[in-house]
Write a protein that holds these residues in place. Structure first.
Motif, PDB file in Angstrom:
ATOM      1  N   VAL A  13       0.375  -1.452   0.008  1.00  0.00           N
ATOM      2  CA  VAL A  13      -0.277   0.151   0.563  1.00  0.00           C
ATOM      3  C   VAL A  13       1.094   1.457  -0.236  1.00  0.00           C
ATOM      4  O   VAL A  13       1.955   1.531   0.640  1.00  0.00           O
ATOM      5  N   ARG A  26      -2.791   1.422  -7.844  1.00  0.00           N
ATOM      6  CA  ARG A  26      -1.857   0.203  -6.446  1.00  0.00           C
ATOM      7  C   ARG A  26      -3.069   0.808  -5.733  1.00  0.00           C
ATOM      8  O   ARG A  26      -3.715   1.300  -5.456  1.00  0.00           O
ATOM      9  N   GLN A  27      -2.456   0.065  -4.332  1.00  0.00           N
ATOM     10  CA  GLN A  27      -3.897   0.416  -3.448  1.00  0.00           C
ATOM     11  C   GLN A  27      -2.874   1.468  -3.004  1.00  0.00           C
ATOM     12  O   GLN A  27      -2.223   1.648  -2.307  1.00  0.00           O
ATOM     13  N   ASP A  31      -7.994   3.561  -0.385  1.00  0.00           N
ATOM     14  CA  ASP A  31      -8.541   2.222   0.178  1.00  0.00           C
ATOM     15  C   ASP A  31      -9.120   1.987   1.443  1.00  0.00           C
ATOM     16  O   ASP A  31     -10.173   0.938   2.056  1.00  0.00           O
TER      17      ASP A  31
END
Length: 187
Positions: A13, A26-27, A31
């Motif tokens: 992350v 991409r996180q 999120d």
């Protein structure tokens, strides 16, 4: 009253709310955290896990992140190989990196900590042992802990920031956050 959020950032992350870097998604923090107006006080690399503090107070954010305030940050570090006592002593004395000498670190070898499983798991090499260290620094250079362990010949396999000052991950699973209330005295 300032808001302070403790977040257990999972592996992979980004320590930001948006991803402007690649075409693949991409996180990011968005999120996991849906609180407007809070921002990270410091960073954790995408391939590192653990405690990330977020706040809506710019002064508090600066006090947490600025190395001038020497707030201790403790990491649980799985390294390749088994560092010698001389190597650990080098970390305790300060080690020369390409951007200068680090401040002395507190470091101890520890038993394997009871942590969550990482996804994906670290690479395991049957012919090379690994061990865990508890390492506390009071500065925050780019990828500093990884560079320090590499400098003693023991590359980092897994890096989990366990605490910043008096705040820690106790009871906080990966991907979860909690708000801390009260006055924040940072020394």
């Amino acid at each position: 009253m300032a808001r302070l959020i403790l977040f257990n950032k999972p592996y992979g992350v980004l320590s930001q709310f948006t991803d402007r870097g690649t075409q693949t998604t991409r996180q990011t923090l968005s999120d996991f955290i849906k609180i407007p107006g809070v921002y990270p006080a410091g960073r954790l690399d995408r391939d590192s896990e653990g405690l990330l503090l977020l706040t809506d107070d710019g002064r508090l954010q600066a006090r947490i992140a600025d190395p001038r305030f020497k707030l201790p940050k403790t990491y649980l570090v799985q390294v390749e190989g088994e560092p010698s006592e001389a190597s650990l002593e080098a970390l305790r004395s300060g080690i020369r990196l390409n951007d200068g000498l680090t401040r002395p670190a507190q470091v101890d070898r520890i038993d394997d900590p009871a942590l969550w499983q990482r996804d994906p798991p670290i690479r395991v090499r049957k012919s090379i042992p690994d061990c865990w260290l508890r390492l506390t620094i009071r500065e925050g250079r780019n990828r500093q802990v990884r560079r320090m362990t590499a400098a003693i010949g023991n590359p980092t396999l897994r890096l989990v920031r366990w605490s910043i000052g008096s705040w820690n991950l106790e009871g906080l699973p990966p991907g979860e956050w909690q708000e801390v209330t009260g006055r924040f005295d940072i020394r």
